[in-house]
Design an enzyme around this catalytic site. Structure first.
Site, PDB file in Angstrom:
ATOM      1  N   GLY A  66     -35.754 -29.360 -24.660  1.00 40.93           N
ATOM      2  CA  GLY A  66     -35.308 -30.795 -24.196  1.00 40.93           C
ATOM      3  C   GLY A  66     -34.200 -30.969 -23.056  1.00 40.93           C
ATOM      4  CD  GLU A 106     -29.479 -31.172 -28.867  1.00 45.42           C
ATOM      5  OE1 GLU A 106     -30.437 -31.447 -28.151  1.00 45.42           O
ATOM      6  OE2 GLU A 106     -29.770 -30.891 -30.143  1.00 45.42           O
ATOM      7  CG  ASP A 107     -32.810 -32.925 -26.091  1.00 40.08           C
ATOM      8  OD1 ASP A 107     -32.559 -33.215 -27.512  1.00 40.08           O
ATOM      9  OD2 ASP A 107     -34.087 -33.348 -26.399  1.00 40.08           O
ATOM     10  CG  ASP A 167     -32.800 -38.635 -33.658  1.00 47.38           C
ATOM     11  OD1 ASP A 167     -32.585 -40.116 -34.094  1.00 47.38           O
ATOM     12  OD2 ASP A 167     -34.208 -38.108 -34.045  1.00 47.38           O
ATOM     13  CE  LYS A 199     -33.304 -41.342 -30.750  1.00 43.87           C
ATOM     14  NZ  LYS A 199     -34.505 -41.435 -31.391  1.00 43.87           N
ATOM     15  CG  PHE A 245     -39.714 -41.376 -30.124  1.00 47.53           C
ATOM     16  CD1 PHE A 245     -39.228 -40.536 -30.084  1.00 47.53           C
ATOM     17  CD2 PHE A 245     -40.568 -41.248 -28.769  1.00 47.53           C
ATOM     18  CE1 PHE A 245     -40.217 -38.672 -30.201  1.00 47.53           C
ATOM     19  CE2 PHE A 245     -41.035 -39.906 -27.796  1.00 47.53           C
ATOM     20  CZ  PHE A 245     -40.931 -38.787 -29.144  1.00 47.53           C
ATOM     21  CB  VAL A 246     -35.629 -42.392 -25.719  1.00 49.44           C
ATOM     22  CG1 VAL A 246     -35.725 -43.454 -25.494  1.00 49.44           C
ATOM     23  CG2 VAL A 246     -34.729 -40.854 -25.783  1.00 49.44           C
ATOM     24  CG  ASP A 265     -41.772 -33.392 -26.173  1.00 51.49           C
ATOM     25  OD1 ASP A 265     -40.913 -33.351 -26.752  1.00 51.49           O
ATOM     26  OD2 ASP A 265     -42.659 -33.043 -26.856  1.00 51.49           O
ATOM     27  NE  ARG A 315     -41.153 -30.970 -22.412  1.00 55.13           N
ATOM     28  CZ  ARG A 315     -40.530 -30.256 -24.282  1.00 55.13           C
ATOM     29  NH1 ARG A 315     -39.735 -31.267 -24.016  1.00 55.13           N
ATOM     30  NH2 ARG A 315     -40.889 -30.015 -25.607  1.00 55.13           N
TER      31      ARG A 315
END
Ligand code: 5GP
Length: 175
Positions: free
Chosen positions: A44, A99-100, A103, A131, A152-153, A159, A165
């Site tokens: 990600g 990190e993307d 969560d 988040k 959820f993004v 993805d 992506r």
């Protein structure tokens, strides 16, 4: 904006501005170091990492680690799998983990544990998205691009079952 079942949450222009700010801030904090080891968490964070490293003014070595917890589901499996069949090269180095999204916090916690075991000189986390309301374990980043609600993004590297992506923006999926 709504396009083909997606609603833009963070437009590309806003991401570019924030990534440049993060790059400047990190470069300022690390000015004078010989080398920064950037660890990009696949899959990600690949687009975020590509853009961020081009906004850093400190010399970098770029490494990649593959982590997965989601599979094709939209909520964390709670089990973090790391591929680490490689040499870390982080002993005595200044390390920035990219990190993307933070969560549940389980992935970053697991990777930090792994990295700490290799005795880096310093260890910082930079996450594009956070988040905070989704945490299952206490976790935070020294640098965060955007704080978002527990939705959820997709896009900008993130993805849904392998799709989206390539989008230059971050979006939510319409129900
Ligand atoms: P964690 O729950 O361990 O903090 O996050 C693990 C990984 O789950 C993230 O690195 C990211 O790849 C994925 N993830 C978490 N939230 C989302 C989301 O909203 N959308 C997508 N596409 N992936 C997410």
């Amino acid at each position: 904006m709504t396009t083909e079942g997606l609603t833009t949450l963070i437009p590309a222009e806003k991401i570019a501005v924030r990534v440049a700010e993060l790059g400047a801030e990190i470069s300022r904090d690390l000015v004078g170091i010989v080398e920064l080891t950037v660890v990009c968490v696949l899959k990600g964070a690949f687009i975020f990492a590509a853009d961020l490293v081009r906004n850093l003014t400190v010399p970098c070595r770029i490494e990649f680690i593959r982590a997965s917890s989601y599979g094709t589901h939209r909520s964390s499996s709670g089990r973090v799998m790391l591929d680490h069949h490689h040499d870390w090269h982080v002993e005595g180095k200044h390390v920035l983990l990219l990190e993307d999204i933070l969560d549940t916090g389980l992935t970053v916690t697991r990777i930090l544990e792994e990295l700490r075991g290799h005795n880096p000189a310093s260890l910082r986390v930079c996450a594009l998205l956070d988040k905070p309301s989704a945490r299952a374990t206490p976790a935070s980043a020294e640098y965060t691009g955007f704080t978002i609600p527990d939705v959820f993004v997709v896009g900008y590297g993130l993805d849904a079952a392998g799709r989206y992506r390539e989008l230059p923006y971050v979006a939510t999926l319409n129900a």
